[in-house]
Design a protein around this motif. Sequence first.
Motif, PDB file in Angstrom:
ATOM      1  N   LEU A   2      47.380  44.077  46.596  1.00  0.00           N
ATOM      2  CA  LEU A   2      46.355  43.183  46.061  1.00  0.00           C
ATOM      3  C   LEU A   2      46.987  41.892  45.561  1.00  0.00           C
ATOM      4  N   GLU A   3      48.190  42.000  45.016  1.00  0.00           N
ATOM      5  CA  GLU A   3      48.913  40.811  44.552  1.00  0.00           C
ATOM      6  C   GLU A   3      49.147  39.842  45.704  1.00  0.00           C
ATOM      7  N   THR A  39      39.687  46.496  39.150  1.00  0.00           N
ATOM      8  CA  THR A  39      41.050  46.376  39.663  1.00  0.00           C
ATOM      9  C   THR A  39      41.455  44.918  39.861  1.00  0.00           C
ATOM     10  N   THR A  43      44.776  42.727  37.723  1.00  0.00           N
ATOM     11  CA  THR A  43      45.818  42.133  38.568  1.00  0.00           C
ATOM     12  C   THR A  43      45.931  40.640  38.306  1.00  0.00           C
ATOM     13  N   ARG A  46      47.817  40.177  35.089  1.00  0.00           N
ATOM     14  CA  ARG A  46      49.249  40.417  35.267  1.00  0.00           C
ATOM     15  C   ARG A  46      49.918  39.238  35.973  1.00  0.00           C
TER      16      ARG A  46
END
Length: 216
Positions: A2-3, A39, A43, A46
């Motif tokens: 996902l990043e 989710t 992310t 982060r």
Amino acid sequence: MLELAILGLLQETPMHGYELRKELATKLGTIRAAISYGTLYPTLKRLKTAGFITESASDPSMIPPMTSKRGRVVYKITAEGKERFADLLAQAGPETYDDAGFGVHFAFFSRTDRATRLRILEGRRRRIEERREGLRDVLSRAAGRLDAYTLELQRHGLDACEREVRWLEELITNERSGRAPAASAGTFDVPAAEPAQERTAADSPQEPPRPHKDRP
């Protein structure tokens, strides 16, 4: 993974959270991008903490009504985020051969060097060939013990593996010869919807006759 997807999309243009989720679905497909806000936003937080993206308030007039407070934030990639994206894009380890990892990396193949694309495609082919052989083994050894529906499911999985192997082999051949996938040079034919047929009086349902009432 996902990043990688978020950084890749933000490298194209800054986006709100709700725009990111929509673009993830478009870029990766509805199956791989069944991403909830539960989710997505952790992310994003982060990535911000790591210095890969920044946040800023957006113009209220550009926000759809009923958008949540965090959905009003605009996310933008930083120079460090662009370096991180390039590093992630260059990875070609076993995690890029799995379904989710391969799907995300393939979505950004146009920005990946040819050698890395080849390593990922060849690794993915090996992974699917292993899956195909496992299904063949199940069908040969246990077909007599499986009910008709379980057997059909195994056959469906085997067919899907064989189709993907053929697709991957075509992509690998193109990469080795320096050609882009054929679909990029042409158009994708989408079946047209059948035109609605004009209804005639004969097709219309007939109303039942109304009972006659005598006047007093």
